[in-house]
Scaffold this motif. Sequence first.
Motif, PDB file in Angstrom:
ATOM      1  N   MET A 208       0.919  -1.014  -0.011  1.00 35.31           N
ATOM      2  CA  MET A 208      -0.116  -0.288   0.045  1.00 35.31           C
ATOM      3  C   MET A 208       0.955   1.250   0.046  1.00 35.31           C
ATOM      4  N   PRO A 209       0.512   2.230  -0.904  1.00 35.13           N
ATOM      5  CA  PRO A 209       1.460   3.411  -0.990  1.00 35.13           C
ATOM      6  C   PRO A 209       1.504   4.020   0.479  1.00 35.13           C
ATOM      7  N   LYS A 210       2.959   4.419   0.747  1.00 30.10           N
ATOM      8  CA  LYS A 210       3.250   5.435   1.596  1.00 30.10           C
ATOM      9  C   LYS A 210       3.281   4.594   3.081  1.00 30.10           C
ATOM     10  N   THR A 211       3.184   3.302   2.963  1.00 24.48           N
ATOM     11  CA  THR A 211       3.513   2.407   4.122  1.00 24.48           C
ATOM     12  C   THR A 211       5.005   2.155   4.302  1.00 24.48           C
ATOM     13  N   HIS A 212       5.494   1.859   3.100  1.00 21.89           N
ATOM     14  CA  HIS A 212       7.026   1.365   3.216  1.00 21.89           C
ATOM     15  C   HIS A 212       7.167   0.036   3.894  1.00 21.89           C
ATOM     16  N   LEU A 213       6.495  -0.836   3.848  1.00 23.27           N
ATOM     17  CA  LEU A 213       6.494  -1.885   4.556  1.00 23.27           C
ATOM     18  C   LEU A 213       6.743  -3.285   3.630  1.00 23.27           C
ATOM     19  N   SER A 214       7.721  -3.922   4.174  1.00 23.98           N
ATOM     20  CA  SER A 214       8.161  -5.089   3.387  1.00 23.98           C
ATOM     21  C   SER A 214       7.480  -6.203   4.196  1.00 23.98           C
ATOM     22  N   GLY A 215       7.303  -6.071   5.685  1.00 18.27           N
ATOM     23  CA  GLY A 215       6.312  -7.442   6.305  1.00 18.27           C
ATOM     24  C   GLY A 215       6.185  -7.049   7.734  1.00 18.27           C
ATOM     25  N   ALA A 216       5.633  -8.000   8.469  1.00 14.80           N
ATOM     26  CA  ALA A 216       5.131  -7.606   9.608  1.00 14.80           C
ATOM     27  C   ALA A 216       5.097  -8.984  10.267  1.00 14.80           C
ATOM     28  N   THR A 217       5.515  -9.040  11.720  1.00 13.61           N
ATOM     29  CA  THR A 217       4.922 -10.406  12.372  1.00 13.61           C
ATOM     30  C   THR A 217       4.296  -9.877  13.597  1.00 13.61           C
ATOM     31  N   ARG A 218       3.293 -10.742  13.973  1.00 12.98           N
ATOM     32  CA  ARG A 218       2.426 -10.424  15.386  1.00 12.98           C
ATOM     33  C   ARG A 218       1.873 -11.435  15.987  1.00 12.98           C
ATOM     34  N   MET A 226       1.256 -14.309  13.042  1.00 15.35           N
ATOM     35  CA  MET A 226       1.110 -13.828  11.820  1.00 15.35           C
ATOM     36  C   MET A 226       2.274 -13.351  11.216  1.00 15.35           C
ATOM     37  N   LEU A 227       2.492 -13.910   9.888  1.00 16.42           N
ATOM     38  CA  LEU A 227       3.881 -13.496   9.346  1.00 16.42           C
ATOM     39  C   LEU A 227       3.146 -12.861   8.188  1.00 16.42           C
ATOM     40  N   ALA A 228       2.992 -11.562   8.080  1.00 15.76           N
ATOM     41  CA  ALA A 228       2.709 -10.909   6.723  1.00 15.76           C
ATOM     42  C   ALA A 228       3.654 -10.328   5.790  1.00 15.76           C
ATOM     43  N   LEU A 229       3.394 -10.383   4.511  1.00 14.25           N
ATOM     44  CA  LEU A 229       4.469  -9.907   3.631  1.00 14.25           C
ATOM     45  C   LEU A 229       3.554  -8.897   2.476  1.00 14.25           C
ATOM     46  N   SER A 230       4.297  -8.148   2.090  1.00 13.80           N
ATOM     47  CA  SER A 230       3.937  -7.274   0.943  1.00 13.80           C
ATOM     48  C   SER A 230       4.989  -7.570  -0.247  1.00 13.80           C
ATOM     49  N   ASP A 231       4.565  -6.813  -1.512  1.00 16.72           N
ATOM     50  CA  ASP A 231       5.189  -7.023  -2.645  1.00 16.72           C
ATOM     51  C   ASP A 231       5.782  -5.641  -3.144  1.00 16.72           C
ATOM     52  N   ARG A 232       6.034  -4.861  -2.028  1.00 16.65           N
ATOM     53  CA  ARG A 232       6.508  -3.507  -2.156  1.00 16.65           C
ATOM     54  C   ARG A 232       7.550  -3.149  -3.238  1.00 16.65           C
ATOM     55  N   PHE A 233       8.731  -4.121  -3.399  1.00 18.41           N
ATOM     56  CA  PHE A 233       9.663  -3.901  -4.304  1.00 18.41           C
ATOM     57  C   PHE A 233       9.530  -4.802  -5.420  1.00 18.41           C
ATOM     58  N   LYS A 234       8.597  -5.497  -5.468  1.00 20.52           N
ATOM     59  CA  LYS A 234       8.353  -6.261  -6.670  1.00 20.52           C
ATOM     60  C   LYS A 234       9.566  -7.211  -7.233  1.00 20.52           C
ATOM     61  N   ARG A 235      10.504  -7.365  -6.293  1.00 26.46           N
ATOM     62  CA  ARG A 235      11.756  -8.215  -6.692  1.00 26.46           C
ATOM     63  C   ARG A 235      11.782  -9.704  -5.930  1.00 26.46           C
ATOM     64  N   LYS A 255       8.007 -14.209  21.374  1.00 28.86           N
ATOM     65  CA  LYS A 255       6.569 -13.509  21.825  1.00 28.86           C
ATOM     66  C   LYS A 255       7.062 -12.147  22.459  1.00 28.86           C
ATOM     67  N   ARG A 256       8.232 -11.647  22.401  1.00 27.38           N
ATOM     68  CA  ARG A 256       8.632 -10.457  23.183  1.00 27.38           C
ATOM     69  C   ARG A 256       8.316  -9.204  22.384  1.00 27.38           C
ATOM     70  N   LEU A 257       8.301  -9.290  21.158  1.00 27.63           N
ATOM     71  CA  LEU A 257       7.915  -7.965  20.503  1.00 27.63           C
ATOM     72  C   LEU A 257       7.077  -8.109  19.195  1.00 27.63           C
ATOM     73  N   THR A 258       6.274  -7.300  18.740  1.00 25.70           N
ATOM     74  CA  THR A 258       5.531  -7.087  17.691  1.00 25.70           C
ATOM     75  C   THR A 258       6.352  -6.312  16.439  1.00 25.70           C
ATOM     76  N   PHE A 259       6.677  -6.894  15.378  1.00 28.70           N
ATOM     77  CA  PHE A 259       7.512  -6.091  14.558  1.00 28.70           C
ATOM     78  C   PHE A 259       6.695  -5.454  12.976  1.00 28.70           C
ATOM     79  N   LEU A 260       7.042  -4.203  12.730  1.00 29.46           N
ATOM     80  CA  LEU A 260       6.643  -4.065  11.488  1.00 29.46           C
ATOM     81  C   LEU A 260       7.898  -3.448  10.913  1.00 29.46           C
ATOM     82  N   ASP A 261       8.166  -4.124   9.728  1.00 30.06           N
ATOM     83  CA  ASP A 261       9.528  -4.027   8.978  1.00 30.06           C
ATOM     84  C   ASP A 261       9.418  -3.453   7.899  1.00 30.06           C
TER      85      ASP A 261
END
Length: 352
Positions: A208-218, A226-235, A255-261
């Motif tokens: 999604m534009p302006k999120t600058h996200l490659s992935g997230a775990t929660r 959850m392991l979520a991935l985006s196709d931001r770079f298309k590579r 389980k120590r942290l939630t990550f948005l990468d």
Amino acid sequence: MKENLDFLGISQADLARRAGISIKHINQIAQGTAPLTPETAILLERVLDVPADVWNSLEANWRTQEQRRQDTEILQQQLSWLDRFPLRELVARGIIPNRAKTVDNLRLLLEFLGVGTPEAAENVWGSYKVAFRRSTTKTPDEYATAVWLSLALRSARQVECEPYRRETLVALIPQLRALTLTEPKHWLAELPKICAQAGVAVVFEPAMPKTHLSGATRWLTPDKVMLALSDRFKRIDQFWFAFFHEVGHIVLHGKRLTFLDDNPAAQGDFSSEEEEANKFAADTLIPSTYAEQYRKLSERPKPFSNIERFADLARIAPGIVVGRLQHERRLKWSEGHRLLSSVDFQAHRPAG
């Protein structure tokens, strides 16, 4: 109440005397300005022969209707909150039907985000930011990020998984790594199936534009992450690095942290967790077993047949090797594109 009184030919004053309630209170109930309590419902049941359950249900429906009216008035004053969101994306992803700034659309957005009010949303996101770890060189749009994460969470909750087992996930890593050699349509279908065996719900949410996200775990529950991935770079190289980066967070940090990468391969200052996850991804994709061969390749990456021979030796997609060499500035970003296959969730999503 008025209908029943008219039917029975009883005045409000007579009803008050029969029920032992003041005339003023009966009038207030009839006007909807005073609540009809369960105690009053019992008294009306005896006097008017209408079950108390009916009175209680009518009262509840009336109060809900009144509260909705008041809620509409409040939301009408908060429509400007919609301006903070990427409305075009909300429509494209089926969250709201159109880009109009209406109370109905605001309600739909709040329901989608799982919050009661805009103020509650801001408070919730404020608390989450403490847990998020994001490596970024750009300022993200927190509202677009919240939408992307909510989409991912909704999808992840639908994924059926075995209870999380760290040892199972670690044992599956060679099988997951082997998927880098397959076509996107194959690994888009297989990644979620394999990871579900270890309690990891893998979901693919288009960038999604302006999120600058490659992935997230929660962590969704103590037994499901959850392991979520985006196709931001298309590579392909960016996708697989992001995937194993997130796996690294799960394996190393639990389980120590939630990550948005953001782009986990970008240069900059990282927390220790980010550095550890980066190393985990790099070592998984190109293990130390091939360190000497990779060193020789990095000194002379061209002709590109050298890259293909090394990739074949290491049993990894050539595009991943290209990405590593580019990151280390052994290749220019404009070089090696022939070996870099693209990743586009919409285009590659399996049928059905």
